[in-house]
Scaffold this active site. Sequence first.
Site, PDB file in Angstrom:
ATOM      1  N   HIS A 149       0.847  -1.196   0.000  1.00 41.12           N
ATOM      2  CA  HIS A 149       0.000   0.000   0.000  1.00 41.12           C
ATOM      3  C   HIS A 149       0.886   1.250   0.000  1.00 41.12           C
ATOM      4  CE1 HIS A 149      -3.618   2.360   0.605  1.00 41.12           C
ATOM      5  NE2 HIS A 149      -2.852   3.130   1.370  1.00 41.12           N
ATOM      6  N   ASN A 159      -2.554   9.244 -11.654  1.00 42.28           N
ATOM      7  CA  ASN A 159      -3.012  10.527 -11.130  1.00 42.28           C
ATOM      8  C   ASN A 159      -2.509  10.671  -9.705  1.00 42.28           C
ATOM      9  OD1 ASN A 159      -4.607  10.959 -13.496  1.00 42.28           O
ATOM     10  ND2 ASN A 159      -6.134   9.590 -12.655  1.00 42.28           N
ATOM     11  N   HIS A 193      -1.585   3.524  -8.465  1.00 49.32           N
ATOM     12  CA  HIS A 193      -2.040   2.651  -9.539  1.00 49.32           C
ATOM     13  C   HIS A 193      -1.745   3.289 -10.888  1.00 49.32           C
ATOM     14  CE1 HIS A 193      -5.474   5.255  -8.515  1.00 49.32           C
ATOM     15  NE2 HIS A 193      -5.909   5.098  -9.748  1.00 49.32           N
TER      16      HIS A 193
END
Length: 113
Positions: free
Chosen positions: A46, A86, A99
């Site tokens: 993460h 983004n 991602h």
Amino acid sequence: MDDCLFCKIIAGEIPSKKVYEDDRVYAFYDIDPQAPIHFLVIPKQHITGANKIDATNGDLVGHAFQVIAQITKELGCGDDYRVVTNCGPKAGQSVNHLHFHVLAGRELGWPPG
């Protein structure tokens, strides 16, 4: 992260249409595709976004791009595809987990936004 959508997808708690998986990344088709081929590649670690890439996790980004090159070859994209990430809500990041969107299968205009 207990409330992270992508962590739940990696854990199998939320279904996805898997494209690829190894011990470091997971790739799956986007549920709202913006091109004939549209999948995401996410690290299993993460990381909230591109602004959190550093010396301790940067090799993971290189691995993700190696996987992207492999998948696009397998899907017949040739050398014509776009990779987008983004960073932050004003840039369109809606899930706070690093991602990479991979889009192909049609001509992609510029500028994108």
